[in-house]
Design an enzyme around this catalytic site. Sequence first.
Site, PDB file in Angstrom:
ATOM      1  N   ARG A  75       2.014  51.142  -9.557  1.00  0.00           N
ATOM      2  CA  ARG A  75       2.577  52.113  -8.622  1.00  0.00           C
ATOM      3  C   ARG A  75       3.153  53.316  -9.366  1.00  0.00           C
ATOM      4  NH1 ARG A  75       6.611  48.891  -5.030  1.00  0.00           N
ATOM      5  NH2 ARG A  75       6.859  50.920  -4.018  1.00  0.00           N
ATOM      6  N   GLN A 106      13.929  56.253   1.825  1.00  0.00           N
ATOM      7  CA  GLN A 106      13.659  54.867   1.455  1.00  0.00           C
ATOM      8  C   GLN A 106      12.646  54.827   0.320  1.00  0.00           C
ATOM      9  OE1 GLN A 106      13.288  52.265   5.273  1.00  0.00           O
ATOM     10  NE2 GLN A 106      12.599  54.327   5.794  1.00  0.00           N
ATOM     11  N   VAL A 108      10.775  55.444  -3.265  1.00  0.00           N
ATOM     12  CA  VAL A 108      11.217  55.278  -4.661  1.00  0.00           C
ATOM     13  C   VAL A 108      10.381  56.163  -5.581  1.00  0.00           C
ATOM     14  CG1 VAL A 108      12.045  52.937  -4.257  1.00  0.00           C
ATOM     15  CG2 VAL A 108       9.651  53.270  -4.932  1.00  0.00           C
ATOM     16  N   HIS A 124      16.760  53.265  -1.803  1.00  0.00           N
ATOM     17  CA  HIS A 124      16.095  52.087  -2.376  1.00  0.00           C
ATOM     18  C   HIS A 124      15.787  52.259  -3.856  1.00  0.00           C
ATOM     19  CE1 HIS A 124      14.604  50.929   1.932  1.00  0.00           C
ATOM     20  NE2 HIS A 124      15.886  50.693   1.756  1.00  0.00           N
ATOM     21  N   CYS A 132      18.300  46.957 -16.987  1.00  0.00           N
ATOM     22  CA  CYS A 132      18.347  45.588 -17.523  1.00  0.00           C
ATOM     23  C   CYS A 132      18.508  44.621 -16.344  1.00  0.00           C
ATOM     24  CB  CYS A 132      19.529  45.433 -18.482  1.00  0.00           C
ATOM     25  SG  CYS A 132      19.725  43.721 -19.050  1.00  0.00           S
ATOM     26  N   GLY A 192       8.066  59.340   8.959  1.00  0.00           N
ATOM     27  CA  GLY A 192       7.172  58.497   8.161  1.00  0.00           C
ATOM     28  C   GLY A 192       7.725  57.136   7.821  1.00  0.00           C
ATOM     29  N   THR A 193       8.451  56.547   8.781  1.00  0.00           N
ATOM     30  CA  THR A 193       8.941  55.191   8.526  1.00  0.00           C
ATOM     31  C   THR A 193       8.654  54.304   9.733  1.00  0.00           C
ATOM     32  OG1 THR A 193      10.867  53.819   7.951  1.00  0.00           O
ATOM     33  CG2 THR A 193      11.299  55.780   9.307  1.00  0.00           C
TER      34      THR A 193
HETATM   35  C1  BV8 Z   1      19.849  44.050   2.339  1.00  0.00           C
HETATM   36  C2  BV8 Z   1      12.082  49.354  -2.680  1.00  0.00           C
HETATM   37  C3  BV8 Z   1      21.707  42.586   2.233  1.00  0.00           C
HETATM   38  C4  BV8 Z   1      11.222  48.434  -3.440  1.00  0.00           C
HETATM   39  C5  BV8 Z   1      12.229  48.519  -0.387  1.00  0.00           C
HETATM   40  C6  BV8 Z   1      19.585  43.373   8.971  1.00  0.00           C
HETATM   41  C7  BV8 Z   1      20.595  43.972   8.207  1.00  0.00           C
HETATM   42  C8  BV8 Z   1      20.513  43.989   6.832  1.00  0.00           C
HETATM   43  C9  BV8 Z   1      19.387  43.432   6.177  1.00  0.00           C
HETATM   44  C10 BV8 Z   1      18.397  42.849   6.927  1.00  0.00           C
HETATM   45  C11 BV8 Z   1      18.483  42.816   8.298  1.00  0.00           C
HETATM   46  N1  BV8 Z   1      17.376  42.181   8.772  1.00  0.00           N
HETATM   47  C12 BV8 Z   1      16.584  41.836   7.736  1.00  0.00           C
HETATM   48  C13 BV8 Z   1      17.180  42.206   6.613  1.00  0.00           C
HETATM   49  C14 BV8 Z   1      16.624  41.982   5.277  1.00  0.00           C
HETATM   50  C15 BV8 Z   1      15.741  43.125   4.801  1.00  0.00           C
HETATM   51  C16 BV8 Z   1      14.882  43.710   5.889  1.00  0.00           C
HETATM   52  O1  BV8 Z   1      15.221  44.717   6.493  1.00  0.00           O
HETATM   53  N2  BV8 Z   1      13.732  43.087   6.116  1.00  0.00           N
HETATM   54  C17 BV8 Z   1      12.800  43.599   7.103  1.00  0.00           C
HETATM   55  C18 BV8 Z   1      11.366  43.460   6.561  1.00  0.00           C
HETATM   56  C19 BV8 Z   1      13.008  42.820   8.378  1.00  0.00           C
HETATM   57  N3  BV8 Z   1      16.553  44.163   4.227  1.00  0.00           N
HETATM   58  C20 BV8 Z   1      16.914  44.028   2.941  1.00  0.00           C
HETATM   59  O2  BV8 Z   1      16.638  43.033   2.275  1.00  0.00           O
HETATM   60  C21 BV8 Z   1      17.715  45.147   2.320  1.00  0.00           C
HETATM   61  N4  BV8 Z   1      18.831  44.562   1.659  1.00  0.00           N
HETATM   62  O3  BV8 Z   1      19.998  44.192   3.501  1.00  0.00           O
HETATM   63  O4  BV8 Z   1      20.681  43.290   1.550  1.00  0.00           O
HETATM   64  C22 BV8 Z   1      22.779  42.435   1.235  1.00  0.00           C
HETATM   65  C23 BV8 Z   1      24.005  43.054   1.470  1.00  0.00           C
HETATM   66  C24 BV8 Z   1      25.004  42.881   0.546  1.00  0.00           C
HETATM   67  C25 BV8 Z   1      24.795  42.123  -0.624  1.00  0.00           C
HETATM   68  C26 BV8 Z   1      23.545  41.541  -0.846  1.00  0.00           C
HETATM   69  C27 BV8 Z   1      22.534  41.689   0.080  1.00  0.00           C
HETATM   70  C28 BV8 Z   1      16.931  45.862   1.239  1.00  0.00           C
HETATM   71  C29 BV8 Z   1      15.773  46.580   1.824  1.00  0.00           C
HETATM   72  C30 BV8 Z   1      15.120  47.451   0.736  1.00  0.00           C
HETATM   73  C31 BV8 Z   1      13.864  46.780   0.240  1.00  0.00           C
HETATM   74  N5  BV8 Z   1      13.167  47.675  -0.713  1.00  0.00           N
HETATM   75  N6  BV8 Z   1      11.666  49.343  -1.266  1.00  0.00           N
HETATM   76  C32 BV8 Z   1       9.825  48.941  -3.565  1.00  0.00           C
HETATM   77  O5  BV8 Z   1       9.497  50.020  -3.015  1.00  0.00           O
HETATM   78  O6  BV8 Z   1       9.044  48.255  -4.234  1.00  0.00           O
HETATM   79  S1  BV8 Z   1      11.774  48.604   1.220  1.00  0.00           S
HETATM   80  C33 BV8 Z   1      10.251  49.327   1.435  1.00  0.00           C
HETATM   81  O7  BV8 Z   1      10.097  49.368   2.846  1.00  0.00           O
HETATM   82  C34 BV8 Z   1      10.106  50.761   0.972  1.00  0.00           C
HETATM   83  O8  BV8 Z   1      11.293  51.348   0.496  1.00  0.00           O
HETATM   84  C35 BV8 Z   1       9.702  51.462   2.245  1.00  0.00           C
HETATM   85  O9  BV8 Z   1      10.066  52.784   2.283  1.00  0.00           O
HETATM   86  C36 BV8 Z   1      10.499  50.669   3.197  1.00  0.00           C
HETATM   87  C37 BV8 Z   1      10.287  50.860   4.643  1.00  0.00           C
HETATM   88  O10 BV8 Z   1       8.933  50.912   4.873  1.00  0.00           O
HETATM   89  P1  BV8 Z   1       8.398  52.339   5.368  1.00  0.00           P
HETATM   90  O11 BV8 Z   1       8.870  53.381   4.429  1.00  0.00           O
HETATM   91  O12 BV8 Z   1       8.757  52.502   6.787  1.00  0.00           O
HETATM   92  O13 BV8 Z   1       6.874  52.179   5.132  1.00  0.00           O
HETATM   93  P2  BV8 Z   1       5.847  51.452   6.074  1.00  0.00           P
HETATM   94  O14 BV8 Z   1       4.603  51.272   5.300  1.00  0.00           O
HETATM   95  O15 BV8 Z   1       6.507  50.275   6.703  1.00  0.00           O
HETATM   96  O16 BV8 Z   1       5.605  52.497   7.255  1.00  0.00           O
HETATM   97  C38 BV8 Z   1       4.997  53.734   6.971  1.00  0.00           C
HETATM   98  C39 BV8 Z   1       5.143  54.542   8.239  1.00  0.00           C
HETATM   99  O17 BV8 Z   1       4.632  55.836   7.984  1.00  0.00           O
HETATM  100  C40 BV8 Z   1       4.358  53.961   9.398  1.00  0.00           C
HETATM  101  O18 BV8 Z   1       5.151  54.041  10.571  1.00  0.00           O
HETATM  102  C41 BV8 Z   1       3.153  54.912   9.508  1.00  0.00           C
HETATM  103  O19 BV8 Z   1       2.744  55.065  10.860  1.00  0.00           O
HETATM  104  C42 BV8 Z   1       3.748  56.209   9.020  1.00  0.00           C
HETATM  105  N7  BV8 Z   1       2.790  57.135   8.419  1.00  0.00           N
HETATM  106  C43 BV8 Z   1       1.603  56.877   7.828  1.00  0.00           C
HETATM  107  N8  BV8 Z   1       1.047  58.038   7.397  1.00  0.00           N
HETATM  108  C44 BV8 Z   1       1.910  59.034   7.728  1.00  0.00           C
HETATM  109  C45 BV8 Z   1       3.014  58.469   8.384  1.00  0.00           C
HETATM  110  N9  BV8 Z   1       4.053  59.194   8.838  1.00  0.00           N
HETATM  111  C46 BV8 Z   1       3.986  60.539   8.652  1.00  0.00           C
HETATM  112  N10 BV8 Z   1       2.964  61.151   8.034  1.00  0.00           N
HETATM  113  C47 BV8 Z   1       1.905  60.450   7.564  1.00  0.00           C
HETATM  114  N11 BV8 Z   1       0.879  61.077   6.954  1.00  0.00           N
END
Ligand code: BV8
Length: 250
Positions: A75, A106, A108, A124, A132, A192-193
């Site tokens: 990536r 969101q 990176v 993120h 580390c 875009g999310t």
């Molecule tokens: C945490 C970095 C707690 C790594 C990423 C409720 C509350 C709190 C947490 C949770 C909760 N419910 C569930 C959770 C856990 C989890 C979560 O949300 N899970 C989901 C799947 C249900 N959340 C977490 O774990 C978070 N941490 O809450 O910790 C905590 C608190 C205290 C102490 C300890 C722990 C951490 C979440 C972060 C994870 N890391 N990324 C990496 O990149 O490798 S998230 C990852 O998803 C990316 O950052 C990405 O940006 C993000 C969201 O995805 P999108 O950006 O929306 O991308 P996606 O592909 O899904 O969608 C793309 C969109 O673009 C689509 O809609 C598409 O139609 C559109 N699109 C396409 N082309 C275009 C376009 N739009 C415009 N123009 C275009 N051309």
Amino acid sequence: MGDTSLGITDALVSVLRDARSVAVLTGSGISAESGVPTFRDAQTGLWSRYEPQELATPEAFERDPALVWEWYEWRRRLVREARPNPGHLALARLERRVPSFTLATQNVDGLHRRAGSENVLELHGNIVRSKCSVEGFEAEPRAGDESVPPLCPNCGAFLRPDVVWFGEALPEDAFVSASAAARTCEVFLSVGTSSLVYPAAALPSEAARSGAVLVEINPDDTPLTPHVDYALRGRAGEVLPALVRALDVS
Ligand code: BV8
């Protein structure tokens, strides 16, 4: 005036033109037109058999640090080859014409800063930086370190990408600033999310609850769509430049 084919009405243009404070949340969709695959798009080639949500976790790194490190190296190469697209550039232009502007991303990939955006909150982390995996400090491999993952020059533990994995807390200062911007802005753009990943996905609703006009820019519907004031159905690289152009001519 506005390009109504994209849903950009005169009302939206005038709200945005008069806004003193604007907040934006972007997701990987805004980088799609830069050639960086969105988080949920099927991964290509070698990585097609892995789910990003499975790899972007501490458990995956614990289980197979080399696999996770290689995924990020793949990536990183995509991100290095990527260039900011007109969507990123339009947000940088918008920032220059709004008195108070906050961009929480969101993503990176660092493309917003490369496009000239200044007040960027990386919720993120950033894939280009390493840290580390034990001490948590930012660290880069020693020259000539061939191990995969490379080792922390300070303590010898594996290095890891400086990103927030699922199950990890977001950087406190970035998220507190993003929440404050959501609560005080007059207009909130969600761009875009898929609005699935929390706590970032809570920001647009927090803005709407505080009275902001909520705008979604996305080719598809998301769970946020029913709650927005304006749903602009299109690509960020097309809609954002049209929106900013409408401000210039109005
Ligand atoms: C945490 C970095 C707690 C790594 C990423 C409720 C509350 C709190 C947490 C949770 C909760 N419910 C569930 C959770 C856990 C989890 C979560 O949300 N899970 C989901 C799947 C249900 N959340 C977490 O774990 C978070 N941490 O809450 O910790 C905590 C608190 C205290 C102490 C300890 C722990 C951490 C979440 C972060 C994870 N890391 N990324 C990496 O990149 O490798 S998230 C990852 O998803 C990316 O950052 C990405 O940006 C993000 C969201 O995805 P999108 O950006 O929306 O991308 P996606 O592909 O899904 O969608 C793309 C969109 O673009 C689509 O809609 C598409 O139609 C559109 N699109 C396409 N082309 C275009 C376009 N739009 C415009 N123009 C275009 N051309």
